[in-house]
Write an enzyme that holds these catalytic residues in place. Structure first.
Site, short mmCIF file in Angstrom:
data_model
loop_
_atom_site.label_atom_id
_atom_site.label_comp_id
_atom_site.label_asym_id
_atom_site.label_seq_id
_atom_site.Cartn_x
_atom_site.Cartn_y
_atom_site.Cartn_z
N GLY A 112 12.85 91.31 3.73
CA GLY A 112 13.65 90.18 4.21
C GLY A 112 13.34 89.77 5.63
O GLY A 112 13.43 90.59 6.54
N SER A 113 12.97 88.52 5.86
CA SER A 113 12.51 88.13 7.19
C SER A 113 12.30 86.61 7.26
O SER A 113 12.80 85.87 6.42
CB SER A 113 11.22 88.86 7.52
OG SER A 113 10.37 88.90 6.39
N ARG A 114 11.50 86.18 8.25
CA ARG A 114 11.32 84.74 8.47
C ARG A 114 9.97 84.48 9.14
O ARG A 114 9.46 85.31 9.89
CB ARG A 114 12.47 84.26 9.35
CG ARG A 114 12.33 82.86 9.91
CD ARG A 114 13.61 82.51 10.62
NE ARG A 114 13.40 81.58 11.72
CZ ARG A 114 14.34 81.23 12.58
NH1 ARG A 114 15.55 81.74 12.49
NH2 ARG A 114 14.08 80.39 13.55
#
Length: 230
Positions: free
Chosen positions: A187-189
């Site tokens: 989970g990240s960006r």
């Protein structure tokens, strides 16, 4: 396309040890209590899919900027690039792509060019969908200069669950659009900063496919977009 190709995707080598750990834990859970073991099976399958690394077909045309990540565009606004890249401090269009724990997390180069700068910055772990994550979260910033002299900044940002950013490339290396350059666990960006005067071809809420979805054009229009597998 065969059904097996839909269900079974290639997995990045980084994921093998995690799948192995989940599998061992699953065996222990079966030994303790069978219902827990089946829960472990589900989590092991999820871990396999988290590290999946499917083949992508990258459009082949001069001046294209493609998405570096799978996920949803959570933010689009003008912002100053990370200071560690040494770029002009004037705000430029930033496209933020949020990756949930169900997205592919292998990141791909948005353009072809020279990786002129790569800088890792430790930080906090706010929810990656928040605007302040760009400033306060752990990140790895890359500056890619195209053969036409355009500078594209691409920033991997760790999120609420993510705890490690893994680059596959080194500063000074050439990159090819669609090439794998890194991975963020769980989970990240990804933020992409476009050059001044370049308008995005996407909108907030749109779903991105790494190495395939066109974010913007640095040069003129082109009707047909041939592709190559990456």
């Amino acid at each position: 396309m065969r059904m097996s190709d839909v269900v079974f995707k290639p997995m990045h080598p980084e994921g093998w040890r995690f799948v192995g750990i989940f599998a061992v834990i699953t065996l222990i859970l079966f030994w303790l209590w069978e219902p827990l073991g089946w829960l472990g099976v589900i989590l092991t399958i999820w871990c396999y899919y988290f590290f999946r690394d499917p083949v992508r077909h990258t459009p082949v045309a001069d001046g294209l900027v493609v998405s570096p990540a799978d996920g949803l565009i959570s933010l689009m606004e003008r912002a100053v690039p990370p200071p560690e890249l040494g770029m002009d401090p004037a705000p430029r269009m930033r496209i933020s792509i949020f990756m949930s724990v169900f997205n592919v997390h292998v990141n791909r180069a948005p353009v072809s060019g020279l990786l002129t700068k790569m800088a890792y910055t430790p930080g906090k772990f706010f929810n990656a969908s928040l605007d302040k994550a760009s400033i306060h979260n752990e990140r790895n910033a890359l500056l890619i200069r195209t053969t036409t002299g355009h500078d594209i900044a691409c920033v991997q940002i760790a999120g609420l669950v993510a705890r490690r950013i893994l680059p596959f490339v080194k500063e000074g290396e050439p990159l090819v659009v669609g090439e794998r350059f890194g991975l963020i666990r769980f989970g990240s960006r990804l933020d992409v900063y476009l050059p001044e005067g370049v308008e995005p071809l996407v909108a907030p809420g749109q779903t991105m496919i790494a190495g395939e979805t066109v974010l913007a054009r640095l040069t003129g229009e082109q009707a047909a977009l041939p592709a190559r597998a990456t």
